[in-house]
Design an enzyme around this catalytic site. Structure first.
Site, PDB file in Angstrom:
ATOM      1  N   HIS A 170      88.837  87.940  95.357  1.00 31.02           N
ATOM      2  CA  HIS A 170      88.852  89.052  96.061  1.00 31.02           C
ATOM      3  C   HIS A 170      89.339  90.389  95.205  1.00 31.02           C
ATOM      4  O   HIS A 170      89.779  91.372  95.629  1.00 31.02           O
ATOM      5  CB  HIS A 170      89.741  88.958  97.193  1.00 31.02           C
ATOM      6  CG  HIS A 170      91.145  88.728  96.886  1.00 31.02           C
ATOM      7  ND1 HIS A 170      92.213  88.008  97.493  1.00 31.02           N
ATOM      8  CD2 HIS A 170      92.025  89.238  95.689  1.00 31.02           C
ATOM      9  CE1 HIS A 170      93.406  88.056  96.908  1.00 31.02           C
ATOM     10  NE2 HIS A 170      93.199  88.787  95.973  1.00 31.02           N
ATOM     11  N   HIS A 201      93.780  83.870  86.963  1.00 29.88           N
ATOM     12  CA  HIS A 201      94.370  85.142  86.310  1.00 29.88           C
ATOM     13  C   HIS A 201      95.804  85.271  86.455  1.00 29.88           C
ATOM     14  O   HIS A 201      96.658  84.625  87.207  1.00 29.88           O
ATOM     15  CB  HIS A 201      93.471  86.075  87.279  1.00 29.88           C
ATOM     16  CG  HIS A 201      93.847  86.308  88.784  1.00 29.88           C
ATOM     17  ND1 HIS A 201      93.863  85.260  89.587  1.00 29.88           N
ATOM     18  CD2 HIS A 201      94.269  87.692  89.656  1.00 29.88           C
ATOM     19  CE1 HIS A 201      94.003  85.982  90.789  1.00 29.88           C
ATOM     20  NE2 HIS A 201      94.367  87.051  90.903  1.00 29.88           N
ATOM     21  N   GLU A 204      96.821  81.928  94.097  1.00 28.23           N
ATOM     22  CA  GLU A 204      96.158  82.397  95.394  1.00 28.23           C
ATOM     23  C   GLU A 204      95.059  81.364  95.679  1.00 28.23           C
ATOM     24  O   GLU A 204      94.771  81.131  96.645  1.00 28.23           O
ATOM     25  CB  GLU A 204      95.324  83.621  95.079  1.00 28.23           C
ATOM     26  CG  GLU A 204      96.252  85.050  94.645  1.00 28.23           C
ATOM     27  CD  GLU A 204      95.436  86.184  94.473  1.00 28.23           C
ATOM     28  OE1 GLU A 204      96.103  87.271  94.612  1.00 28.23           O
ATOM     29  OE2 GLU A 204      94.257  85.985  94.243  1.00 28.23           O
ATOM     30  N   HIS A 262      98.747  92.023  99.750  1.00 28.74           N
ATOM     31  CA  HIS A 262      99.454  92.506  98.259  1.00 28.74           C
ATOM     32  C   HIS A 262     100.247  93.361  98.501  1.00 28.74           C
ATOM     33  O   HIS A 262     100.207  94.650  97.879  1.00 28.74           O
ATOM     34  CB  HIS A 262      98.605  92.830  97.276  1.00 28.74           C
ATOM     35  CG  HIS A 262      97.348  91.685  97.225  1.00 28.74           C
ATOM     36  ND1 HIS A 262      96.315  91.520  98.081  1.00 28.74           N
ATOM     37  CD2 HIS A 262      97.027  90.810  96.005  1.00 28.74           C
ATOM     38  CE1 HIS A 262      95.496  90.440  97.444  1.00 28.74           C
ATOM     39  NE2 HIS A 262      95.894  90.175  96.242  1.00 28.74           N
TER      40      HIS A 262
HETATM   41  C1  DHB Z   1      93.198  91.866  90.314  1.00 28.52           C
HETATM   42  C2  DHB Z   1      92.973  90.454  90.885  1.00 28.52           C
HETATM   43  C3  DHB Z   1      93.689  90.322  92.068  1.00 28.52           C
HETATM   44  O1  DHB Z   1      93.502  88.981  92.691  1.00 28.52           O
HETATM   45  C4  DHB Z   1      94.409  91.094  92.661  1.00 28.52           C
HETATM   46  O2  DHB Z   1      94.933  91.003  94.023  1.00 28.52           O
HETATM   47  C5  DHB Z   1      94.499  92.448  92.043  1.00 28.52           C
HETATM   48  C6  DHB Z   1      93.932  92.877  90.750  1.00 28.52           C
HETATM   49  C7  DHB Z   1      92.396  92.031  88.993  1.00 28.52           C
HETATM   50  O3  DHB Z   1      91.851  91.290  88.440  1.00 28.52           O
HETATM   51  O4  DHB Z   1      92.646  93.143  88.595  1.00 28.52           O
HETATM   52 FE    FE Z   2      94.877  88.981  94.628  1.00 27.41          FE
END
Ligand code: DHB
Ligand code: FE
Length: 280
Positions: free
Chosen positions: A12, A193, A240, A59
């Protein structure tokens, strides 16, 4: 009766929403990512779900440190778009299905899953970016959406196994709702990530490939993976991915995999996407 016909998993990343909103999808950086969703857009236009039960995480937009529900179900008539610092995204408001959301609450709470009932909230990129990836830029979203927020922001988040079992309970709830509805369940977030600290930018393709394979074909063993392994191997925000188990638990043990897509990078994140169909 209502029926869960399919599950969709997708990352997302907020920058994906910005790329669409700012007309950048054909740029070299973004075109390969959006190409991976072409099949999905054609598929969903034919499937025409009535309702999407959309598992996502907030978030710090609707909730902040004052209160952080582990599982929260949107029972309202509609949900506005959150302002995450750049103004609300220019996307349609989200229209809910209060009767089905209350029915699911009634059913799963009595099966011992504690849900927080939300009648009013705004939804952020965690929910709107998946809708954009699957539906593009319509005037109004073509189906009703029940937002289902999971805490993956403040430790302790729920385990993968708890999410998987909750998905099974949600399926039982949907299947006892009287109206003939075509319901899809989506699990969003991930893949690997990490957004802050010395490991910011971490991406682990081997972990992601293994996760994509096992969530389709061996979800129960994968659901047993402890949080520390997500942290170590998929980065802090890789957690996540536990949300995908709510989607997977609501599907058959053996599913028909219609589409699998993986792409690196989108912003700081590895993007994963699956479409899984329940036996008909
Ligand atoms: C990013 C990824 C995410 O899942 C998020 O909630 C906020 C930022 C990113 O990769 O920039
Ligand atoms: Fe996220």
């Amino acid at each position: 009766m209502a029926k869960i016909s399919a599950g969709v998993a997708t990352s997302h990343v907020p920058a994906i929403g910005a790329a669409v909103d700012l007309g950048k999808t054909q740029e070299d950086y973004w075109a390969p990512l959006f190409a991976g969703y072409e099949f999905s857009k054609e598929w969903i236009a034919k499937e025409k779900p009535d309702v999407i039960f959309l598992v996502y995480n907030d978030h710090a937009s609707a909730f902040d440190m004052k209160f952080v529900p582990t599982f929260a179900i949107g029972c309202g008539e509609k949900f506005g778009i959150a302002d995450e610092g750049w103004g609300p995204r220019p996307v349609p408001e989200v229209v809910g299905h209060p009767d089905l959301a209350w029915h699911i609450s009634q059913s799963v709470i009595q099966e011992d899953f504690d849900l927080t009932i939300i009648n009013e909230m705004e939804v952020d990129h965690g929910l709107t970016v998946p809708l954009t990836l699957m539906f593009g830029q319509p005037e109004a979203w073509p189906c009703l959406v029940i937002p289902f927020a999971v805490n993956v922001v403040l430790y302790p988040p729920p385990s993968g196994m708890r999410c998987y079992r909750l998905g099974q309970a949600i399926r039982r709830a949907v299947e006892t709702f009287d109206d003939d509805l075509n319901v899809q369940i989506w699990g969003t977030g991930g893949m690997s990530h990490q957004l802050q600290g010395p490991r910011a930018g971490l991406i682990n393709k081997e972990f992601d490939a293994d996760f994509l394979e096992r969530i389709v074909n061996d979800p129960e063993s994968l659901a047993a993976m402890p949080h520390v392994e997500y942290m170590r191997n998929a980065g802090a925000e890789g957690i996540e991915l536990v949300m995908w188990f709510i989607m997977r638990g609501a599907l058959d043990k053996k599913v028909n995999e219609l589409h699998r897509f993986y792409h690196v990078p989108a912003s700081n994140t590895a993007v994963g996407h699956l479409i899984l169909e329940n036996g008909k």
